[in-house]
Scaffold this motif. Structure first.
Motif, PDB file in Angstrom:
ATOM      1  N   ASP A 132      42.750  43.645  44.663  1.00  0.00           N
ATOM      2  CA  ASP A 132      44.097  43.091  44.529  1.00  0.00           C
ATOM      3  C   ASP A 132      44.245  42.281  43.249  1.00  0.00           C
ATOM      4  O   ASP A 132      45.257  42.372  42.546  1.00  0.00           O
ATOM      5  N   LEU A 133      43.248  41.460  42.960  1.00  0.00           N
ATOM      6  CA  LEU A 133      43.305  40.611  41.772  1.00  0.00           C
ATOM      7  C   LEU A 133      43.324  41.457  40.499  1.00  0.00           C
ATOM      8  O   LEU A 133      44.080  41.174  39.560  1.00  0.00           O
ATOM      9  N   GLU A 134      42.511  42.488  40.466  1.00  0.00           N
ATOM     10  CA  GLU A 134      42.523  43.395  39.315  1.00  0.00           C
ATOM     11  C   GLU A 134      43.880  44.088  39.193  1.00  0.00           C
ATOM     12  O   GLU A 134      44.426  44.216  38.084  1.00  0.00           O
ATOM     13  N   ASP A 135      44.457  44.503  40.322  1.00  0.00           N
ATOM     14  CA  ASP A 135      45.776  45.138  40.303  1.00  0.00           C
ATOM     15  C   ASP A 135      46.830  44.175  39.768  1.00  0.00           C
ATOM     16  O   ASP A 135      47.715  44.573  38.994  1.00  0.00           O
ATOM     17  N   PHE A 136      46.735  42.920  40.165  1.00  0.00           N
ATOM     18  CA  PHE A 136      47.682  41.920  39.654  1.00  0.00           C
ATOM     19  C   PHE A 136      47.587  41.809  38.135  1.00  0.00           C
ATOM     20  O   PHE A 136      48.608  41.816  37.434  1.00  0.00           O
ATOM     21  N   MET A 137      46.374  41.715  37.615  1.00  0.00           N
ATOM     22  CA  MET A 137      46.193  41.559  36.167  1.00  0.00           C
ATOM     23  C   MET A 137      46.691  42.788  35.415  1.00  0.00           C
ATOM     24  O   MET A 137      47.290  42.671  34.334  1.00  0.00           O
ATOM     25  N   ARG A 138      46.475  43.973  35.957  1.00  0.00           N
ATOM     26  CA  ARG A 138      46.890  45.202  35.288  1.00  0.00           C
ATOM     27  C   ARG A 138      48.411  45.380  35.320  1.00  0.00           C
ATOM     28  O   ARG A 138      49.003  45.854  34.352  1.00  0.00           O
ATOM     29  N   ARG A 139      49.044  44.988  36.426  1.00  0.00           N
ATOM     30  CA  ARG A 139      50.472  45.231  36.571  1.00  0.00           C
ATOM     31  C   ARG A 139      51.332  44.119  35.957  1.00  0.00           C
ATOM     32  O   ARG A 139      52.374  44.389  35.364  1.00  0.00           O
ATOM     33  N   ILE A 140      50.909  42.872  36.084  1.00  0.00           N
ATOM     34  CA  ILE A 140      51.711  41.752  35.605  1.00  0.00           C
ATOM     35  C   ILE A 140      51.384  41.413  34.149  1.00  0.00           C
ATOM     36  O   ILE A 140      52.244  40.964  33.401  1.00  0.00           O
ATOM     37  N   GLU A 141      50.130  41.614  33.734  1.00  0.00           N
ATOM     38  CA  GLU A 141      49.673  41.345  32.371  1.00  0.00           C
ATOM     39  C   GLU A 141      50.004  39.916  31.926  1.00  0.00           C
ATOM     40  O   GLU A 141      50.787  39.696  30.990  1.00  0.00           O
ATOM     41  N   PRO A 142      49.409  38.914  32.577  1.00  0.00           N
ATOM     42  CA  PRO A 142      49.636  37.520  32.168  1.00  0.00           C
ATOM     43  C   PRO A 142      49.168  37.283  30.728  1.00  0.00           C
ATOM     44  O   PRO A 142      48.285  37.982  30.225  1.00  0.00           O
ATOM     45  N   ALA A 143      49.755  36.277  30.096  1.00  0.00           N
ATOM     46  CA  ALA A 143      49.432  35.948  28.709  1.00  0.00           C
ATOM     47  C   ALA A 143      47.957  35.573  28.574  1.00  0.00           C
ATOM     48  O   ALA A 143      47.372  34.936  29.448  1.00  0.00           O
ATOM     49  N   GLU A 144      47.374  35.983  27.471  1.00  0.00           N
ATOM     50  CA  GLU A 144      45.993  35.628  27.166  1.00  0.00           C
ATOM     51  C   GLU A 144      45.951  34.335  26.349  1.00  0.00           C
ATOM     52  O   GLU A 144      46.873  34.054  25.590  1.00  0.00           O
ATOM     53  N   PRO A 145      44.875  33.551  26.477  1.00  0.00           N
ATOM     54  CA  PRO A 145      43.757  33.735  27.401  1.00  0.00           C
ATOM     55  C   PRO A 145      44.146  33.354  28.834  1.00  0.00           C
ATOM     56  O   PRO A 145      44.938  32.446  29.038  1.00  0.00           O
ATOM     57  N   ALA A 146      43.593  34.077  29.787  1.00  0.00           N
ATOM     58  CA  ALA A 146      43.904  33.859  31.196  1.00  0.00           C
ATOM     59  C   ALA A 146      42.761  33.096  31.865  1.00  0.00           C
ATOM     60  O   ALA A 146      41.589  33.429  31.683  1.00  0.00           O
TER      61      ALA A 146
END
Length: 322
Positions: A132-146
């Motif tokens: 789920d966490l990986e899916d969140f990062m891939r779909r939402i793409e929060p600003a870097e650095p995260a």
């Protein structure tokens, strides 16, 4: 020969009966509410709480999160903030606002099994929370650095991720009063009265998992000391699958040794659920020199609700950034 076969048949039947009894009767007991955990949340000012958004996980389930846009000028990056056991994204509201005021885009998640994400108190399989966490990062793409930040059991799960093959999903990690393990020196019996483990059921399901049998992983093995009001909205119990996933892996020292990203720990010096003074010993024993900040006069929940605890978390994030 038939006597030997008969003996083994009787033994197998007997073992099956014992396991069935352990699973059926060995569940967790209801606990009296812990005032220091329940009462502080009734004082939270929820004004400005962002609406719940959703992202779609790989199993097509809609999982909840809240976004706090960064205040001020340039964006410093993003913070993905995970709540403690039985809670949801609302419990992180004061801390999320503080991180946003410091210039970060902050995402507070309803971790699957909590709040508005999936079946309350259960998940499909051990490892689904990482997916789920990986899916969140891939779909939402929060600003870097995260930065991945977790409180209590959420902090334990953050450590699980930080020591995994997916640790590169985040640039740095912050653990707030993390649950490490029931075998770690930081653990107080029954989590200081916050949780009750149905040990007979837990042992039986663990043995069955070792044999490849996971049919009973949805049975509850932990109950939390919630009051009647909180029990209506929060998550009062965890299934075996959720309890095993929302924490570090069983070999927590190996997990710590596998961390290669910057990591810090902050805890209240007066933590009543954990032995906060022993966090440094846990990481040193695993061969990791992890900075640990203890905040005087702050208990477990106070770390995320009291101004002094919140400021300590903000300071730790600033130190990680430098």
């Amino acid at each position: 020969m038939k006597y030997v076969l008969g003996f083994f048949l009787i033994a197998i039947i007997g073992l099956a009966v014992v396991m069935a009894l352990l699973i059926a009767l060995g569940g967790p007991a209801q606990l009296p509410p812990v005032a220091s955990i329940n009462a502080p949340f009734k004082q939270i000012d929820y004004s400005g709480l962002p609406a719940l958004g959703h992202y779609t996980a790989r199993d097509d389930t809609a999982l909840g999160f809240r976004l706090y846009p960064p205040e001020g000028g340039s964006v410093k990056g993003s913070v993905i903030l995970l709540h403690g056991s039985s809670a949801d994204s609302r419990s992180m509201h004061p801390l999320a606002k503080a991180f946003a005021m410091d210039g970060y885009a902050v995402y507070t998640l309803d971790v699957r099994g909590h709040g508005q994400s999936g079946t309350k108190g259960d998940i499909a399989y051990i490892g689904q929370l990482e997916d789920d966490l990986e899916d969140f990062m891939r779909r939402i793409e929060p600003a870097e650095p995260a930065t991945l930040v977790g409180f209590s059991s959420g902090g334990g799960f953050v450590l699980r991720v930080a020591g995994s093959q997916r640790q590169q999903l985040f640039s740095r990690y912050l653990l707030l009063s993390p649950f490490i393990s029931q075998d770690a020196p930081t653990y107080r019996d029954n989590g200081g009265g916050w949780m009750n483990l149905g040990l007979p059921r837990y042992i039986a399901i663990t043995l069955l998992n070792a044999a490849g049998i996971r049919h009973f992983n949805h049975f509850p093995v932990i109950r939390f000391a919630l009051d009647d009001v909180a029990r209506e909205t929060l998550t009062p119990a965890y299934s075996y699958a959720l309890a095993q996933n929302y924490r570090p892996r069983p070999d927590y020292q190996a997990t710590i040794r596998s961390v290669h990203q910057p990591l810090r720990v902050v805890a209240g010096q007066d933590d009543e659920l954990l032995h906060a003074e022993r966090f440094s010993d846990v990481f040193n024993a695993a061969g990791k020199d992890v900075p640990v900040a203890l905040v005087p006069g702050i208990d477990h929940i106070g770390l995320t609700l009291e101004p002094k605890g919140i400021q300590a978390a903000v300071n730790a994030l600033r130190q990680l950034a430098h």
